[in-house]
Design a protein around this motif. Sequence first.
Motif, PDB file in Angstrom:
ATOM      1  N   ASP A 149       0.861  -1.187   0.000  1.00 14.72           N
ATOM      2  CA  ASP A 149       0.000   0.000   0.000  1.00 14.72           C
ATOM      3  C   ASP A 149       0.895   1.233   0.000  1.00 14.72           C
ATOM      4  N   ASN A 163       0.730   4.162  -1.392  1.00  6.27           N
ATOM      5  CA  ASN A 163       0.156   5.495  -1.198  1.00  6.27           C
ATOM      6  C   ASN A 163      -0.639   5.583   0.114  1.00  6.27           C
ATOM      7  N   THR A 164      -0.518   4.557   0.939  1.00  9.68           N
ATOM      8  CA  THR A 164      -1.079   4.506   2.308  1.00  9.68           C
ATOM      9  C   THR A 164      -2.534   4.947   2.396  1.00  9.68           C
ATOM     10  N   ASP A 165      -3.363   4.495   1.441  1.00  8.63           N
ATOM     11  CA  ASP A 165      -4.786   4.812   1.530  1.00  8.63           C
ATOM     12  C   ASP A 165      -5.598   3.635   2.072  1.00  8.63           C
ATOM     13  N   VAL A 204      -5.802   0.629   0.898  1.00  9.72           N
ATOM     14  CA  VAL A 204      -6.223  -0.308  -0.144  1.00  9.72           C
ATOM     15  C   VAL A 204      -5.012  -0.633  -1.014  1.00  9.72           C
ATOM     16  N   ILE A 205      -4.837  -1.909  -1.322  1.00  8.02           N
ATOM     17  CA  ILE A 205      -3.803  -2.269  -2.281  1.00  8.02           C
ATOM     18  C   ILE A 205      -4.471  -2.366  -3.646  1.00  8.02           C
ATOM     19  N   ASP A 206      -4.085  -1.505  -4.541  1.00  5.07           N
ATOM     20  CA  ASP A 206      -4.636  -1.580  -5.891  1.00  5.07           C
ATOM     21  C   ASP A 206      -3.619  -1.016  -6.873  1.00  5.07           C
ATOM     22  N   ASP A 260      -1.138   1.868  -6.445  1.00  5.14           N
ATOM     23  CA  ASP A 260       0.087   1.730  -5.655  1.00  5.14           C
ATOM     24  C   ASP A 260       1.274   1.310  -6.501  1.00  5.14           C
TER      25      ASP A 260
HETATM   26 CA   LIG Z   1      -3.045   2.032  -1.742  1.00  4.32          CA
END
Ligand SMILES: [Ca+2]
Length: 144
Positions: free
Chosen positions: A67, A69-71, A73-75, A78
């Motif tokens: 993750d 971009n530390t939001d 969610v892994i998508d 990233d």
């Molecule tokens: Ca993310």
Amino acid sequence: MNKAFPILGMLVLATSPMAVSAQDAPPGPEALAKIAEMMTEADLNGDGRTTRAELNQHRAQMFAKLDRNTDGVIDNRDSPRIPLAKRRFQPAFERATSIFDHNNDGRVTLDEWNRSDPDIFARLDRNEDGAVTRTELAALSTLK
Ligand SMILES: [Ca+2]
Ligand SMILES: [Ca+2]
Ligand SMILES: [Ca+2]
């Protein structure tokens, strides 16, 4: 902006034997192989036994790493833009989605990430001694 996402999503769907099944269906053979890989990596002290604590620690590290971009969610967002970094990121990303993306939307939320592991661990730890050994991992292909 990033055209790779739908393609990757289709790829994940196409390679996942569980793509058409209901949410939370048991992982297919490919996902099981990746789970075995992850469990081996999670043996942080290298004694051939992966404890729940080691798995939890490894899992937290993996999520933090993926993750980017530390939001939470892994998508695809990233994915690094630098090709070399992207090549390193991609296999781990594909493995994460094949194991944890329960609803096959190409993203792994923290909820999905945390939800699956206790079940995976319990199924792998056949003798229920709190650690998954290499022998138990070898029996993985026969998991039902
Ligand atoms: Ca993310
Ligand atoms: Ca998902
Ligand atoms: Ca065990």
